[in-house]
Scaffold this motif. Structure first.
Motif, PDB file in Angstrom:
ATOM      1  N   PHE A   1      -0.501 -17.203   5.973  1.00  0.00           N
ATOM      2  CA  PHE A   1      -0.650 -15.886   6.056  1.00  0.00           C
ATOM      3  C   PHE A   1      -2.098 -15.620   6.828  1.00  0.00           C
ATOM      4  CE2 PHE A   1       2.161 -15.934   2.136  1.00  0.00           C
ATOM      5  CZ  PHE A   1       3.031 -15.445   2.830  1.00  0.00           C
TER       6      PHE A   1
ATOM      7  N   HIS B   1      -5.810 -13.081   7.002  1.00  0.00           N
ATOM      8  CA  HIS B   1      -6.981 -12.281   6.373  1.00  0.00           C
ATOM      9  C   HIS B   1      -7.913 -12.094   7.163  1.00  0.00           C
ATOM     10  CE1 HIS B   1      -8.868 -16.055   5.104  1.00  0.00           C
ATOM     11  NE2 HIS B   1      -9.981 -15.293   5.351  1.00  0.00           N
TER      12      HIS B   1
ATOM     13  N   LYS C   1      -5.898 -16.003  -1.263  1.00  0.00           N
ATOM     14  CA  LYS C   1      -6.613 -14.761  -1.526  1.00  0.00           C
ATOM     15  C   LYS C   1      -8.253 -14.868  -1.323  1.00  0.00           C
ATOM     16  CE  LYS C   1      -2.838 -11.962  -2.030  1.00  0.00           C
ATOM     17  NZ  LYS C   1      -2.700 -11.055  -1.062  1.00  0.00           N
TER      18      LYS C   1
ATOM     19  N   HIS D   1      -7.832  -8.593   2.293  1.00  0.00           N
ATOM     20  CA  HIS D   1      -6.533  -9.110   2.358  1.00  0.00           C
ATOM     21  C   HIS D   1      -5.246  -7.734   2.099  1.00  0.00           C
ATOM     22  CE1 HIS D   1      -8.064 -13.038   1.428  1.00  0.00           C
ATOM     23  NE2 HIS D   1      -8.607 -12.715   0.625  1.00  0.00           N
TER      24      HIS D   1
ATOM     25  N   THR E   1      -1.873  -8.712   3.565  1.00  0.00           N
ATOM     26  CA  THR E   1      -0.944  -9.136   2.726  1.00  0.00           C
ATOM     27  C   THR E   1      -1.172  -8.351   1.453  1.00  0.00           C
ATOM     28  OG1 THR E   1      -2.745 -10.804   2.058  1.00  0.00           O
ATOM     29  CG2 THR E   1      -1.031 -11.315   3.966  1.00  0.00           C
TER      30      THR E   1
ATOM     31  N   LEU F   1       1.577  -8.838  -1.144  1.00  0.00           N
ATOM     32  CA  LEU F   1       1.791 -10.246  -1.922  1.00  0.00           C
ATOM     33  C   LEU F   1       0.683 -10.458  -2.852  1.00  0.00           C
ATOM     34  CD1 LEU F   1       2.118 -12.412   1.501  1.00  0.00           C
ATOM     35  CD2 LEU F   1       4.083 -11.540   0.114  1.00  0.00           C
TER      36      LEU F   1
ATOM     37  N   GLU G   1       1.587 -16.098  -2.511  1.00  0.00           N
ATOM     38  CA  GLU G   1       0.508 -17.028  -1.440  1.00  0.00           C
ATOM     39  C   GLU G   1       0.815 -18.495  -2.002  1.00  0.00           C
ATOM     40  OE1 GLU G   1      -3.681 -16.868   0.731  1.00  0.00           O
ATOM     41  OE2 GLU G   1      -2.654 -14.972   0.227  1.00  0.00           O
TER      42      GLU G   1
ATOM     43  N   GLN H   1       4.081 -20.027  -0.956  1.00  0.00           N
ATOM     44  CA  GLN H   1       4.143 -19.996   0.443  1.00  0.00           C
ATOM     45  C   GLN H   1       3.306 -21.295   0.829  1.00  0.00           C
ATOM     46  OE1 GLN H   1       6.376 -18.490   2.404  1.00  0.00           O
ATOM     47  NE2 GLN H   1       5.598 -19.531   4.486  1.00  0.00           N
TER      48      GLN H   1
END
Length: 274
Positions: A122, A124, A157, A163, A166, A169, A174, A177
Motif C-alpha cells: 500500500f 502512505h 501502519k 495513513h 488506507t 484498512l 495490511e 497483504q
C-alpha cells in the motif's frame, strides 16, 4: 543459497543512529568521526549483550526519498562492512526515507542479515510526501542480488506517517497483504518514535499471522515486561540514549538497566512456555 544468521526468539535489536551522512544538511565533513561514533555504539551494545544491531541514517534530517547521495551510500556501506567485522550476530539496516532498495543493496554488499522497510504494501504519506508500496521491487532486486537470505521486516501502519489513504484498512488487513506479498516479518509501532504501540494492534497481528511480529517503538524499563509476551522481536533505540531522546548520545547505564530486565524477563517467559 547463503544461510542467514539466526535471530533468537524474542530478540532485541539495538538501533545505531549514524551521524549525518554526506549530502544531508547537518553533515560536517568528518567521515572518520561518523564511522567512529557508529562503531563505538556497536561496541557498547556488544558488551551489553544485545542480540542484534540495526544501522539507521537517523541524523540525515530532513529525510528524502531515493535516490540518496552516492557518497552517503558509500559511507554507510563502509560503516556496515566495519560493523560486520566486529559483530558476529545478525545486523540490519534501514535507509530513510523509504530507501528500501538502497538498504537491500548495502545489506547484500556488507553481508548483513535483514532490512527494515517502509511501505512494503500500500501507500502512505511520510514526511517527504507520498511513499508507494515497494514489495515487488524489493523482492525482485533481492533475487537479482542472490540475497534471498536477507530478511525483509516491514512496518505496518508506520509511525511518522499519515495513513488516510488506507483509512478503510485495519492493521490486520495490511499484515495479511504483506504476508501475501511474501514479507518475512512485520513491525508494529505507535504514531511517533518513543511511544509504545497499542496492545490491541499486537493482538490483532499475532492472531492474523504466524510470521514474526516485531515492536518498533516505545520500549523502556517501565513497559518491556508487559510487552515481551506480545511480540517476537523488539527494536529499541531512544530509551538507550540521554533522557530517552531519539538522537542523543548513548548512555550505557540506561542500556544496561534495560538489558538486565529484558534478559531476565525473556528467560522467565521462554522457560514458562516450555
Amino acid at each position: 543459497m547463503k544461510s542467514a544468521r539466526v535471530l533468537p526468539n524474542k530478540f532485541l535489536a539495538a538501533m545505531i543512529a549514524v551521524l549525518p551522512l554526506p549530502g544531508s544538511p547537518l553533515y560536517d565533513g568528518d567521515d572518520k568521526r561518523i564511522i567512529d561514533q557508529a562503531l563505538s555504539d556497536l561496541d557498547i551494545y556488544k558488551k551489553a549483550g544485545v542480540d542484534s544491531v540495526l544501522l539507521e541514517n537517523d541524523h540525515d534530517l530532513p529525510y528524502i526519498q531515493p535516490p540518496l547521495d552516492e557518497k552517503a551510500i558509500a559511507l554507510m556501506t563502509e560503516i556496515s562492512k566495519e560493523a560486520r567485522k566486529r559483530f558476529n550476530g545478525p545486523i540490519g539496516i534501514q535507509m530513510l526515507e523509504a530507501a528500501n532498495i538502497t538498504s537491500l543493496e548495502i545489506a547484500a554488499e556488507a553481508d548483513l542479515d535483514y532490512i527494515r522497510v517502509e511501505a512494503f504494501v500500500f501507500a502512505h504519506v511520510g514526511g517527504s510526501g507520498i511513499i508507494n508500496g515497494s514489495a515487488g521491487k524489493i523482492l525482485r532486486r533481492r533475487k537479482e542480488l542472490k540475497a534471498e537470505h536477507i530478511k525483509v521486516f516491514a512496518d505496518v501502519k508506520k509511525k511518522h506517517g499519515s495513513h488516510s489513504l488506507t483509512i478503510d484498512l485495519d492493521i490486520k488487513d495490511e499484515i495479511m497483504q504483506a504476508e501475501f506479498f511474501l514479507v518475512d516479518g512485520v513491525i508494529v509501532t505507535s504514531q511517533f518514535t518513543g511511544l509504545n504501540p497499542d496492545k490491541n494492534d499486537l493482538i490483532k497481528a499475532k492472531n492474523v499471522t504466524k510470521l514474526p511480529v516485531l515492536i518498533g517503538s516505545g520500549m523502556n524499563v517501565n513497559n518491556i515486561s508487559e510487552y515481551l509476551p506480545l511480540a517476537d522481536g523488539f527494536i529499541v533505540g531512544s530509551y538507550f540514549r540521554k533522557d530517552g531522546k531519539f538522537l542523543e548520545k548513548l548512555e550505557p547505564e540506561r542500556l544496561n538497566r534495560f538489558m538486565d530486565l529484558f534478559i531476565l524477563t525473556r528467560k522467565n517467559i521462554l522457560h514458562s512456555s516450555v
